[in-house]
Design a protein around this motif. Structure first.
Motif: not given
Length: 402
Positions: A331-341
């Motif tokens: 699973m690859v996840e991208l988020d603009d939040d470093p905490d991946f909220g």
């Protein structure tokens, strides 16, 4: 049956009762119930208040005649229905025999035959072929206290009324003092969490008296060994309850265990059943955990309009200290939040490289990847170590200005 009390006369047949009031009544109809074994007939009875001794004598004669008529209709009772045998070997080896109650039965007779004489008072039943004990009871139940350890007895019941006694039931056999048989089988043994195996099994066909219900089970024991011949039990867990048919236990990660299960009643433990393949050979199950993080994230770069390409390596630990367990997906996840909220984009696949689509141009995304085996996803790998590396989604440039 016809009876009278006080100044009222009661007539009944097959459980259907007709009462005559104190006033003179021309006729009352008594219809025996077909469900009680009677033929469907109508019996006519004249009811009146007995005028002194003569009337009382005439009424008694009428009652006797009617009684005889009902007896001809009824006949002997049939065999008792639904006989059940229950034993408690832990409490003086008591045996309880029950069957369905019937209002038309005056007396029940229980015949008891014991193979070793343990059920016979004063030695009246001294072994196979000896005279059987006959016990009479007015209730549809017999509690047999006259038992010895390891005694084997058989019981059958017959119903009796004014016309005689009917047929016996079939014999019910009971053995007191026996441990249960082996469980009927182990349904499965599966990894079920971090370093844990869950075992599901079926209870014994024989709980100590030749059937599944006569004797209560008190415990189940699940045993694990690294050797299929079980020279020793390496790990074990007990349910403490004979009604629990599933147990889980935490075991050392990466080790393969063979499994067997045994049941107990108050007498002791019965023989075990081994978890096997369909061909009968012992089946071992490996203890695993969710895989560790992928080894590295080697590439995270724009690939097309609003698309990022992410490449990574296989985890060094796929669930059993090495790479022997299969990785089922990444699973690859991208988020603009470093905490991946609130993860902005997710992509799943079985390969070591994936494309993540529909990203917003100009937004810098943090990247993380996690791997899964049969237990689920493990810890994530993040790009850039302690400081998360980001990647910016881009689109193709606009046309040059002339």
């Amino acid at each position: 049956r016809i009876g009278w009390c006080g100044s009222e006369h009661a007539a009944s047949g097959g459980g259907i009762r007709t009462r005559c009031s104190r006033q003179t009544v021309d006729r009352r109809i008594v219809q025996p119930s077909p469900a009680a074994g009677f033929e469907k007939r109508l019996v006519t009875m004249h009811c009146s208040r007995p005028p002194g001794l003569v009337g009382s004598f005439a009424l008694r004669v009428l009652l006797v005649v009617l009684w005889a008529a009902l007896a001809l209709v009824q006949g002997e009772p049939g065999a008792p229905e639904n006989p059940r045998l229950r034993q408690d070997p832990g409490w003086d080896h008591v045996v309880e025999l029950t069957w369905n109650h019937r209002d038309d039965v005056m007396l029940w007779k229980v015949e008891r035959v014991c193979s070793d004489g343990s059920g016979a008072p004063s030695g009246e039943s001294g072994g196979p072929g000896s005279p059987a004990d006959v016990i009479s009871t007015a209730e549809a139940e017999l509690v047999d206290y006259v038992r010895l350890n390891a005694g084997t007895c058989a019981y059958r019941v017959q119903a009796c009324d004014v016309d005689g006694c009917g047929n016996f039931t079939s014999f019910l056999n009971g053995t007191v003092g026996a441990t249960p048989g082996a469980p009927e089988g182990i349904v499965n043994v599966l990894p079920s969490g971090v370093s844990q195996l869950t075992v599901r099994y079926l209870p014994p066909v024989d709980t100590g008296a030749g059937d599944k219900t006569s004797v209560a089970l008190t415990n189940f024991r699940v045993e694990f060994s690294v050797n299929e011949t079980f020279p020793q039990v390496d790990w074990a867990t007990e349910s403490g309850d004979g009604a629990i048919w599933v147990q889980s236990m935490s075991l050392p990660k990466g080790q393969t265990f063979f499994t067997r299960v045994r049941a107990a009643n108050t007498i002791g433990w019965g023989p075990p059943v081994l978890y096997t393949h369909p061909n009968g050979t012992a089946k071992g199950v490996r203890v695993i955990v969710p895989p560790g993080p992928p080894a590295r994230i080697s590439i995270a770069a724009p690939a097309d309009d609003g698309t990022v390409r992410v490449a990574y390596g296989m985890p060094l630990d796929t669930g059993a200290w090495d790479q022997s367990e299969e990785v089922t997906s990444y699973m690859v996840e991208l988020d603009d939040d470093p905490d991946f909220g609130d993860v902005d984009a997710v992509s799943e696949g079985s390969g070591l490289e994936q494309l993540v689509y529909r990203l917003h141009p100009g937004v810098r995304y943090h990247v993380r990847v996690r791997a899964a085996n049969v237990l689920g996803y493990g810890r994530a790998a993040t790009m850039g170590g302690l400081e998360l590396t980001t990647v910016t989604a881009v689109v193709a440039p606009s046309a040059p200005t002339v």
